[in-house]
Motif scaffolding. Structure first.
Motif, PDB file in Angstrom:
ATOM      1  N   VAL A  59      52.173 -26.099 121.922  1.00 57.93           N
ATOM      2  CA  VAL A  59      51.317 -24.829 121.256  1.00 57.93           C
ATOM      3  C   VAL A  59      51.007 -25.271 119.817  1.00 57.93           C
ATOM      4  O   VAL A  59      51.873 -26.061 119.104  1.00 57.93           O
ATOM      5  CB  VAL A  59      52.023 -23.802 121.473  1.00 57.93           C
ATOM      6  CG1 VAL A  59      51.974 -23.124 123.004  1.00 57.93           C
ATOM      7  CG2 VAL A  59      53.348 -23.565 120.695  1.00 57.93           C
ATOM      8  N   SER A  61      51.555 -23.440 117.378  1.00 59.82           N
ATOM      9  CA  SER A  61      52.829 -22.955 116.524  1.00 59.82           C
ATOM     10  C   SER A  61      54.108 -23.886 116.886  1.00 59.82           C
ATOM     11  O   SER A  61      55.144 -23.401 116.642  1.00 59.82           O
ATOM     12  CB  SER A  61      53.150 -21.692 116.669  1.00 59.82           C
ATOM     13  OG  SER A  61      53.196 -21.391 117.847  1.00 59.82           O
ATOM     14  N   HIS A 100      60.159 -16.848 122.844  1.00 53.10           N
ATOM     15  CA  HIS A 100      58.869 -16.210 123.143  1.00 53.10           C
ATOM     16  C   HIS A 100      57.800 -17.172 122.747  1.00 53.10           C
ATOM     17  O   HIS A 100      57.718 -17.522 121.580  1.00 53.10           O
ATOM     18  CB  HIS A 100      58.848 -14.780 122.514  1.00 53.10           C
ATOM     19  CG  HIS A 100      57.562 -14.162 122.932  1.00 53.10           C
ATOM     20  ND1 HIS A 100      57.211 -13.726 124.070  1.00 53.10           N
ATOM     21  CD2 HIS A 100      56.357 -13.749 121.946  1.00 53.10           C
ATOM     22  CE1 HIS A 100      55.941 -13.006 124.184  1.00 53.10           C
ATOM     23  NE2 HIS A 100      55.522 -13.114 122.625  1.00 53.10           N
ATOM     24  N   SER A 101      56.884 -17.241 123.527  1.00 52.85           N
ATOM     25  CA  SER A 101      55.632 -18.032 123.413  1.00 52.85           C
ATOM     26  C   SER A 101      55.960 -19.459 123.196  1.00 52.85           C
ATOM     27  O   SER A 101      54.952 -20.401 123.177  1.00 52.85           O
ATOM     28  CB  SER A 101      55.024 -17.823 121.987  1.00 52.85           C
ATOM     29  OG  SER A 101      55.340 -18.159 120.864  1.00 52.85           O
ATOM     30  N   GLN A 102      57.366 -19.881 123.040  1.00 49.49           N
ATOM     31  CA  GLN A 102      57.559 -21.254 123.206  1.00 49.49           C
ATOM     32  C   GLN A 102      57.929 -21.916 124.551  1.00 49.49           C
ATOM     33  O   GLN A 102      57.602 -23.163 124.710  1.00 49.49           O
ATOM     34  CB  GLN A 102      58.722 -21.721 122.260  1.00 49.49           C
ATOM     35  CG  GLN A 102      58.396 -21.573 120.815  1.00 49.49           C
ATOM     36  CD  GLN A 102      59.652 -21.825 119.943  1.00 49.49           C
ATOM     37  OE1 GLN A 102      60.408 -20.585 119.687  1.00 49.49           O
ATOM     38  NE2 GLN A 102      59.789 -22.858 119.691  1.00 49.49           N
ATOM     39  N   SER A 104      58.153 -21.399 129.290  1.00 49.82           N
ATOM     40  CA  SER A 104      57.563 -20.871 130.251  1.00 49.82           C
ATOM     41  C   SER A 104      58.431 -20.960 131.585  1.00 49.82           C
ATOM     42  O   SER A 104      58.252 -20.332 132.534  1.00 49.82           O
ATOM     43  CB  SER A 104      56.154 -21.136 130.465  1.00 49.82           C
ATOM     44  OG  SER A 104      56.321 -22.576 130.949  1.00 49.82           O
TER      45      SER A 104
END
Length: 309
Positions: A59, A61, A100-102, A104
């Motif tokens: 991602v 970030s 989180h968001s890093q 899955s």
């Protein structure tokens, strides 16, 4: 203030959170292996080795790495209660939330030996036997849970048994073939006790490695049931306490359950399907040959359909 205190800044460097210029390269798994952890499965304490990790997404970030200490601390949940599918699900969700968001996907693999008390065949005594197990839990939208156990047993070769019986027949003809009188029962019985085994079939310690996929609604980790089902089906489980009457009973069990590795694989397949205790399974049979310097191996798997793949 000591020199050590002077050298410790108030704000600590965090290289894991540093932005990675190569953030577009996804890592399929990052984590820790061989973590020592005391856990409990079905009421039995296990000194476990645990592998735990998550994937790292590509991602914008993106960061250099994960915070492994977060995962390590979350694993303590597994030591505070009996491990169940729900406990594993909650822990894996906590893994993902911690990054989180890093990430899955998250996984936990627990390996160790479970000790079960096993009753002798005839003398009504009990002893302990260790069974290796591996519990693998993966979270990717839904929980996937696999349980593998290793079950040691004895296998007597059907071919060797038939060849041994043939030698016994030849020996009997040599000793009694010229007799014209009716053989007294006691004389035959005495011959069987003294000379009736000129050849013996070969047996070996064998292993059944059974890996099952648990149903999505499973509430427990069915280690004991899985072992009991497999040992009952095979009929020749390796023993703990053995008096002479137990050894004789074990010899009878082996004689009544002659098996090639192929036979053992088919027997366990039928038993597991009949029990309806899992959604799928993979079985690996390993007969550690006493005749050969190599092992005889058979595999069978089932995915809820009629045919093995």
């Amino acid at each position: 203030m000591t020199n050590n205190q002077t050298l410790c800044p108030k704000s600590l460097a965090d290289m894991q959170s540093a932005k990675d210029g190569d953030y577009n390269t996804e890592l399929s798994w990052v984590g820790m292996e061989q973590i020592d952890l005391p856990v409990e499965i079905e009421g039995k304490p296990i000194t476990a080795k645990v592998n735990a990790g998550i994937n790292l997404l590509a991602v914008e970030s993106g960061e250099k790495g994960i915070h492994m200490s977060r995962l390590y601390l979350l694993l303590d949940t597994l030591t505070q209660q009996e491990i169940t599918p729900l406990v594993l699900k909650d822990t894996l969700n906590a893994f993902l939330k911690s990054h989180h968001s890093q990430s899955s996907e998250a996984s936990i693999e627990i390996s160790g030996d479970i000790l079960l008390s096993r009753k002798s065949l005839n003398s009504n005594l009990f002893g302990w036997k260790a069974y290796p197990l591996k519990l693998t839990a993966k979270m990717h939208r839904v929980l996937s849970l696999h349980l593998q156990v290793g079950i040691p047993y004895s296998s007597t070769c059907p071919s060797s048994a038939a060849l041994s019986r043939q030698v016994t027949q030849l020996k009997f003809r040599q000793d009694f073939g010229k007799r014209i009188d009716r053989l007294p029962l006691e004389e035959v019985a005495r011959w069987l006790g003294e000379s009736g085994m000129p050849a013996t079939p070969h047996s070996q310690r064998s292993w059944a490695w059974v890996n099952i996929k648990l149903a999505a609604d499973a509430e427990k980790i069915p280690v004991k049931k899985l072992i009991d089902v497999c040992e009952t089906a095979l009929g020749t489980a390796v023993q703990t306490v053995v008096k002479r009457s137990d050894e004789q009973a074990f010899a009878v069990a082996n004689g009544q359950n002659l098996m090639f590795c192929e036979d053992a694989a088919r027997t366990l397949k039928r038993a597991l399907i009949s029990e309806n205790c899992c959604d799928a399974f993979d079985i690996r049979i390993e007969h550690q040959e006493s005749l050969h310097p190599h092992n005889a191996v058979a595999r069978v798997n089932w995915t809820g359909e009629n045919n093995a793949t």
